[in-house]
Design an enzyme around this catalytic site. Sequence first.
Site, short mmCIF file in Angstrom:
data_model
loop_
_atom_site.label_atom_id
_atom_site.label_comp_id
_atom_site.label_asym_id
_atom_site.label_seq_id
_atom_site.Cartn_x
_atom_site.Cartn_y
_atom_site.Cartn_z
N THR A 122 33.20 27.71 -46.39
CA THR A 122 32.37 26.55 -46.67
C THR A 122 31.35 26.44 -45.56
O THR A 122 31.66 26.79 -44.41
CB THR A 122 33.20 25.25 -46.75
OG1 THR A 122 32.33 24.12 -46.69
CG2 THR A 122 34.18 25.16 -45.61
N CYS A 143 25.16 26.52 -48.91
CA CYS A 143 26.36 25.94 -49.53
C CYS A 143 26.97 27.05 -50.35
O CYS A 143 26.24 27.74 -51.10
CB CYS A 143 26.02 24.72 -50.39
SG CYS A 143 27.44 24.07 -51.29
#
Length: 230
Positions: A83, A197
């Site tokens: 992440t 992202c």
Amino acid sequence: MKTIGLIGGMSWESTLAYYRQLNESVKQRLGGFHSARLVLYSVDFAQIEQMQREGRWEESGELLAAAARALEAAGADFFLLGTNTMHKVAPAIEAAVSIPFIHIADPTGVEARRRGCSVVGLLGTRFTMEQAFYRDRFTNEHGLQVVVPGPEDRETVHRIIYDELCRGVVSDASRDAYREIMATLVAHGAQAIVLGCTEIGMLVDQTDATVPLLDTTALHVGAAVDAALA
């Protein structure tokens, strides 16, 4: 082959991409029946997302540090955090273990420089685009200038990530919105766009932009496989 540790689940959709790409890359490089040797610790994203909203970063860092310790105990030789946003707490996670950590921004910064870029546009969650922890990594470690969308566009990018991509929803309307936002970043000097992202690669690819797209998931995976096979 070294054992890769992966903290995932943020969201599981992007973790699926990590797992697939890690195995595909190892198979491509070694051939035959080879696949990646890895240990996965997948968290409950609802818990992490609530901590993000409430600004409980220290608590989330402790949770992910525990995950890193579990990976080390399970035999991982090094590890990744699958992440971008939660790299805000990377220092706490790194400090919890003795095995090496591959920061997601570093292979991306290296690739931007390899392509001759000095200015990159950044798409990601509101936390990633607006807070210094991520942008400063590019600037301080890789000498890159980072440009981000304006306030309304940042809200659009963030909303699509959480309301759609993290829920497995991919829409043409959102793809069009991202195309327009990327074009605006290019107009403001971006020589490449960082997909900051791990879910954004579900929505757009190189055909959607006029400059190189730097997919942090793919570049992170490449660095991990390099380390595993070194």
